[in-house]
Structure formats: C-alpha cells, structure tokens
Design an enzyme around this catalytic site. Structure first.
Site, short mmCIF file in Angstrom:
data_model
loop_
_atom_site.label_atom_id
_atom_site.label_comp_id
_atom_site.label_asym_id
_atom_site.label_seq_id
_atom_site.Cartn_x
_atom_site.Cartn_y
_atom_site.Cartn_z
N ASP A 150 40.65 34.43 33.01
CA ASP A 150 41.57 35.30 32.98
C ASP A 150 42.69 34.47 33.81
OD1 ASP A 150 43.16 37.62 32.61
OD2 ASP A 150 43.08 37.74 34.81
N SER A 151 43.95 34.83 33.52
CA SER A 151 44.94 33.88 34.18
C SER A 151 44.82 34.09 35.80
CB SER A 151 46.44 34.59 33.96
OG SER A 151 46.19 35.94 33.97
N CYS A 179 41.64 38.08 28.97
CA CYS A 179 43.07 38.11 29.30
C CYS A 179 43.71 38.36 28.01
CB CYS A 179 43.39 36.86 29.92
SG CYS A 179 45.33 36.54 30.07
N GLU A 237 48.37 42.33 41.65
CA GLU A 237 48.32 41.15 42.23
C GLU A 237 48.43 41.16 43.85
OE1 GLU A 237 47.49 37.59 40.70
OE2 GLU A 237 46.53 38.63 39.21
N CYS A 260 46.14 45.27 28.88
CA CYS A 260 46.03 44.11 29.92
C CYS A 260 45.07 44.38 31.12
CB CYS A 260 47.60 44.15 30.70
SG CYS A 260 47.50 42.86 32.21
N HIS A 311 44.75 43.64 33.79
CA HIS A 311 45.01 43.87 35.56
C HIS A 311 45.25 45.68 35.59
CE1 HIS A 311 45.81 39.76 36.08
NE2 HIS A 311 45.95 39.98 37.33
N1 DGL Z 1 45.12 39.85 32.65
C1 DGL Z 1 46.33 39.42 31.78
C2 DGL Z 1 46.25 40.22 30.71
O1 DGL Z 1 45.26 40.83 30.23
C3 DGL Z 1 47.76 39.50 32.32
C4 DGL Z 1 48.09 38.92 33.61
C5 DGL Z 1 49.17 37.76 33.60
O2 DGL Z 1 50.20 38.36 33.30
O3 DGL Z 1 48.89 36.66 34.12
O4 DGL Z 1 47.23 40.21 29.95
#
Ligand code: DGL
Length: 274
Positions: free
Chosen positions: A11-12, A74, A159, A193, A195
């Site tokens: 993931d990012s 991600c 975050e 997403c 997150h």
């Molecule tokens: N976790 C990432 C996703 O599922 C998004 C987080 C980011 O913007 O880096 O899209």
C-alpha cells in the site's frame, strides 16, 4: 528451481494493513511481507505516471525479497498502475511472478449486495478519475449503476488519526450527502480505498440504516484463497511459516505508532530504501 518466498502486500501507506489483517485471518499459514510507501504517500491525488512509477519500484522491491505473488492492497495503485505492470512490465522483468489488485475481486461481487442496482463508490480522486470501478463492475454486473464520489480529505484524516473527530464529521457528512445526490436509490456503499474502514463508525452515523456498507478486506482475502487454489504453480512458491514482516519507506517508529490502528495489533516495522 526458485526458493519459496512470502506473499507481498503493498500500500502507499497504512491502508493496506486493513486488507492484510483479513488475509492473515483467512490464510494464517502463509508468510507475508508488507510494504508501506509512506515516504511518498499519499498516492491518491498523484498523476497516472507517478503512481505507476512508484508502484513499479515497490513491486521490484518485493521481487528482490523473493515474493512470487504481490497484492496491491491499494485501490489507487490498482487503478492506475496494475494493468501496465501486468501487461508491459511483468513479461519482461518477471514472467513467472504475479501481481494482483483489489478492484477486480471487489467488482466481481459488489452487485450481489444491491437490490436497487445502484451502488455508490467512495474512493480517492485518482481511483475515481481512472473510472476503474465502473469499467470493472460493468464486466460482471452490466445492469448495475455505479455512482462515484472522490473523498480527497479522508486519507489525510485517517493518516493523521483524526477519524473520530469533528473534522471527520464534516467531511464524511459532506461526501455522503454528495453521493446520495448523485444516486438517490443507492443501497450499497463501497469503501473503495483501503484507508476508509477506519472511518466506518463515523460513516455509519450518517448512513441511512437500509444502506449496506462494504469494505474490501474480507472480499480480497476470499478472492486470494480462491486464486491460490486455482494456481498451484504460484501457491507452491509461497512459503508457509505463519510469519508477517512489515517494512516502510519512511520512519519505522512513526509507522509502528500508527500501524496498530489499522492492523488491530502492535506492529514492529523496519525502514527500507527501495
Ligand atoms: N490506500 C489507498 C487506496 O486504497 C489510498 C491512499 C493514498 O491516497 O495514498 O486507494
């Protein structure tokens, strides 16, 4: 003969931990190596080219660690980089290895949850702009209407540990209002997403009771289990000692402080350059 290696989960930043948690629940016997590219996160508002190059760097890093299978946990990377990596890069750099994303497994099942055939997808700007969800969902549920809403403030809220504050109330309310304006008959909201599951309780406060809220962790875990069954040539390359390792491209201390929020238990990570 190649030596067996862990399954890579990428993931990012922290969001993929919500997916890894469910994968480990479902398939605890395998080894996993998680990489959060925290030094370059967020990916959500970056260009296609940037997300592609960042993701490819990370995929190559996983291959150096001995992974034969990498999951892009991600949505942004799955939307903006996965296809190019699968079609252009893998045949050249690692024809025997596989990289999978989270959008397709979600698209394969999401229509089953909806009676009204109207689904709302909440995601980053990048995922929404890629149109990946409407395109993938149309392959499996051609009659389904997909309404999308980009929620650019949600990842920073999560975050920064602000998912349970008044700031979160404001943005959650605003984006939910917008998506129901776009699709009044929506009866399923997909958290597109990784997150966003951290905002689940907050979202539920503003969601009509009849609307189902779907996050991806369990769906991706189920799909991975199925994939491993159907692909013994990849499964046989995955080591099984029940070990999970965590890496971040930024500070390991910062990662450990926040990661437990996403993973549900303490995490001890190691810093890595790519
Ligand atoms: N976790 C990432 C996703 O599922 C998004 C987080 C980011 O913007 O880096 O899209």
């Amino acid at each position: 003969m190649t030596t067996k290696g862990p399954i890579g989960v990428f993931d990012s930043g922290y969001g993929g931990l919500t997916v890894l948690k469910e994968i480990v629940n479902k398939l605890p016997e395998y080894d996993y190596i998680y990489l959060g590219d925290n030094a370059r996160a967020p990916y959500g508002n970056r260009s296609f080219d940037t997300v592609y190059h960042y993701t490819l760097d990370c995929v190559k890093w996983f291959f150096k660690q001995g992974c034969s299978l990498v999951i892009l946990a991600c949505n942004t990377a799955s939307a903006k980089a996965l296809r190019t990596i699968q079609q252009n890069d893998l045949p050249i750099i690692a024809p025997d290895k596989r990289v999978l994303g989270v959008i397709r497994p979600t698209a394969e099942v999401i229509g089953n949850f909806s009676e009204t055939k109207n689904v709302g997808v909440l995601a980053t700007e990048g995922t929404v702009a890629s149109e990946s969800y409407p395109m993938e969902i149309a392959k499996f549920f051609p009659g389904l209407i997909v309404h999308q809403e980009a929620c650019p403030m949600w990842v920073p809220l999560v975050e920064n540990g602000e998912f349970d504050t008044h700031g979160a109330d404001y943005f959650v309310k605003k984006n939910l209002h917008n998506i129901f304006e776009k699709g009044k008959s929506i009866d399923v909201i997909l958290l597109g997403c990784t997150h966003y599951p951290l905002l689940k309780e907050k979202i539920k406060e503003y969601l009509p009771v009849a609307v189902k809220l779907i996050s991806q962790g369990e769906i991706v875990a189920e799909s991975l289990a199925n994939y491993l069954q159907r692909h013994p040539e990849i499964e046989s390359q995955c080591s099984k000692n029940g070990i999970q390792q965590f890496y971040t491209t930024d500070s390991a201390e910062d990662f450990d402080n926040r990661a437990s929020m996403f993973y549900g238990q303490p995490v001890k990570s190691v810093h890595t350059g790519l």
